[in-house]
Design a protein around this motif. Structure first.
Motif, short mmCIF file in Angstrom:
data_model
loop_
_atom_site.label_atom_id
_atom_site.label_comp_id
_atom_site.label_asym_id
_atom_site.label_seq_id
_atom_site.Cartn_x
_atom_site.Cartn_y
_atom_site.Cartn_z
N ALA A 1 18.14 56.31 76.63
CA ALA A 1 17.89 57.54 77.39
C ALA A 1 18.69 58.72 76.88
N GLY A 2 19.57 58.49 75.89
CA GLY A 2 20.31 59.60 75.29
C GLY A 2 21.79 59.65 75.60
N SER B 1 10.05 51.75 91.28
CA SER B 1 11.18 52.21 90.45
C SER B 1 11.04 51.76 89.00
N MET B 2 10.49 50.56 88.78
CA MET B 2 10.25 50.11 87.40
C MET B 2 9.20 50.99 86.71
N ALA B 3 8.16 51.35 87.43
CA ALA B 3 7.14 52.25 86.87
C ALA B 3 7.75 53.62 86.57
N SER B 4 8.60 54.09 87.45
CA SER B 4 9.29 55.37 87.24
C SER B 4 10.20 55.32 86.02
N LEU B 5 10.92 54.20 85.85
CA LEU B 5 11.81 54.03 84.70
C LEU B 5 11.02 54.02 83.39
N GLY B 6 9.90 53.31 83.38
CA GLY B 6 9.07 53.30 82.18
C GLY B 6 8.55 54.68 81.84
N ALA C 1 17.55 66.19 78.80
CA ALA C 1 18.50 65.96 79.89
C ALA C 1 17.79 65.52 81.17
N ALA C 2 16.63 66.12 81.43
CA ALA C 2 15.89 65.75 82.64
C ALA C 2 15.44 64.30 82.58
N SER C 3 15.02 63.88 81.39
CA SER C 3 14.60 62.49 81.21
C SER C 3 15.77 61.53 81.40
N THR C 4 16.95 61.90 80.86
CA THR C 4 18.13 61.06 81.02
C THR C 4 18.48 60.90 82.49
N ALA C 5 18.45 61.99 83.23
CA ALA C 5 18.73 61.94 84.67
C ALA C 5 17.72 61.08 85.40
N VAL D 1 16.02 58.56 84.14
CA VAL D 1 16.28 57.16 83.80
C VAL D 1 17.39 56.60 84.67
N VAL D 2 18.51 57.32 84.75
CA VAL D 2 19.64 56.85 85.56
C VAL D 2 19.21 56.72 87.03
N THR D 3 18.47 57.71 87.54
CA THR D 3 18.01 57.67 88.93
C THR D 3 17.08 56.48 89.16
N SER D 4 16.20 56.21 88.21
CA SER D 4 15.27 55.09 88.36
C SER D 4 15.99 53.75 88.35
N VAL D 5 17.00 53.61 87.48
CA VAL D 5 17.78 52.37 87.44
C VAL D 5 18.51 52.17 88.77
N VAL D 6 19.09 53.24 89.28
CA VAL D 6 19.79 53.17 90.57
C VAL D 6 18.80 52.81 91.69
#
Length: 429
Positions: A259-260, A308-313, A321-325, A327-332
């Motif tokens: 995710a960067g 959340s898994m679909a969101s992470l994918g 930066a938005a994508s990184t955020a 990814v972290v939000t989806s994992v959480v």
């Protein structure tokens, strides 16, 4: 393993394939001890098996910290697996058998709550020791794992034995003494003892070759109610792991790097945040399992995991930066959804629905499916990500979680408030 693998790879020069085998192999190694755990728990008692498990866990942690090559680390994982297999099965059985019906969900959820605490402490220790020299840091991470099993082995000796195991051995006075300590009233203790003795008598009458008869009743010629129970137990254990929890627990550093997030320290700090979220949301399941029931928590959890898994994918398909955020939000979000149902409730549900005569081996069967599925997920994640991309992996896990939601809705009845001896009636319908 999630933090240590970053440094083991660098120190010992391991390949991607060796890292994923090292990470996931414990689940395959565990199969033998998981299948033997039911027999050990019936012969040695629940407490004796837990003490033996902690001896192996201590030896395995020491061996990992001293390993100097890939084969040595694999051997250490094998030693650890014996303790892991015994403890993961017997802990669930013991928790279910010692708890009164009014608090069984609450107390049984403690198992996953403290598994989550263990994960959090390991993430914290990974972060704390990340600044040490590469050849030393990962060894200290594993050496710290010697302390908890030593304390637990000593603590187990102060615990009462399972009243159901005592009744199976004909030690009714000891069983009643334990029930008086773990029931809401003396009358409830006597009622529980009568039900347990009745079940234990049925189990003894059925047992010629006890272990052989149990496995035959579970797998070869089950009654209609036992078949329904086995489908529920095997199914819920399969879906718990096939929805991708170990891909997140073991490989979240790789996901955050994709995710960067570039530095190892930042990656490990992010995993600590994930561990905190998991710990907090397991508390939700602990508090509400006996209030609103197992089934609503499992339905909400599986639906949340799928989303959340679909969101992470989707988030991993983009950069920035938005994508990184995202990814972290989806994992959480995934960890939160998993921890309110699929994490803590599965062990509780599978241990409580099995009849007494089948409970130890039934728990072993469910956990064997659990660990085998977990091994497949953890030993294929890197290779699968290379084949179908990392987003593709998480879309696949999302589909499995959606199927899990349907399975729970169609197959799993509510067990809240029922005695363990009453489950046959529930599944006879």
């Amino acid at each position: 393993m999630s933090g240590a693998q970053l440094f083991i790879r660098e120190d010992l020069g391991l390949s991607d394939a060796q890292v994923e085998v090292l990470a996931g192999s414990i689940n395959v190694f565990m199969l033998a001890s998981i299948l033997a755990a039911g027999w050990a728990a019936d012969v040695l008692g629940r407490r004796g098996t837990l003490v033996l498990a902690n001896v192996f866990l201590t030896a395995g942690a020491l061996a990992m910290s001293l390993g100097a090559s890939f084969p040595a680390l694999m051997a250490a994982r094998c030693v650890t697996s014996v303790g892991s297999g015994f403890s993961v099965v017997v802990s669930s059985v013991y928790n279910a058998e010692i708890s009164p019906p009014s608090m069984r969900g609450f107390l049984s959820s403690f198992l996953d709550m403290f598994v989550s605490l263990g994960l959090l402490l390991s993430y914290v220790s990974n972060y704390a020791f990340a600044g040490l020299p590469v050849h030393l840091g990962w060894r200290v991470m594993y050496a710290a794992g010697v302390v908890p099993p030593v304390l637990l082995a000593a603590g187990v000796l102060a615990m009462p034995e399972s009243p159901r195991w005592l009744a199976m051995r004909g030690r009714h006075a000891e069983a009643r003494a334990v029930l008086l300590r773990t029931s809401d009233t003396p009358a409830e203790a006597d009622l529980r003892l009568q039900d347990i003795i009745k079940q234990a008598t049925v189990a003894k009458e059925d047992d010629g070759d006890a272990a052989g008869n149990v496995w035959k009743e579970l797998l070869v010629s089950p009654s209609a109610s036992v078949r329904r129970i086995v489908v529920c137990v095997v199914g819920i254990h399969f879906f718990q792991q096939a929805s991708g929890i170990d891909a997140i627990v073991l490989y979240s550093p790789l996901v955050f790097k994709a995710a960067g997030i570039s530095s190892n320290t930042s990656v490990l700090a992010a995993t600590v945040g994930v561990g905190v979220v998991k710990m907090c949301f397991v508390l939700v399941a602990t508090l509400f399992s006996d209030r609103i029931g197992r089934r609503p928590l499992l339905l909400a959890s599986t639906a949340g995991v799928a989303a959340s898994m679909a969101s992470l994918g989707a988030a991993l398909c983009f950069a920035g930066a938005a994508s990184t955020a995202a990814v972290v939000t989806s994992v959480v979000a995934f960890m939160a959804a998993f921890s309110v149902g699929l994490g803590p409730v599965v062990g509780t549900y599978s241990a409580e629905v099995m009849p007494l005569r089948l409970r130890a081996q039934g728990a072993s069967l469910g956990m064997a499916v659990n660990r085998l599925t977990c091994g497949v997920v953890s030993m294929t994640f890197i290779s699968l990500a290379d084949a179908i991309t990392m987003p593709g992996c998480f879309f696949l896990y999302a589909g499995v979680a959606a199927a899990a939601c349907v399975f729970v809705y169609v197959r799993l009845p509510e067990t809240r408030g029922r005695s363990l001896e009453d489950m046959d009636v529930l599944f006879a319908k």
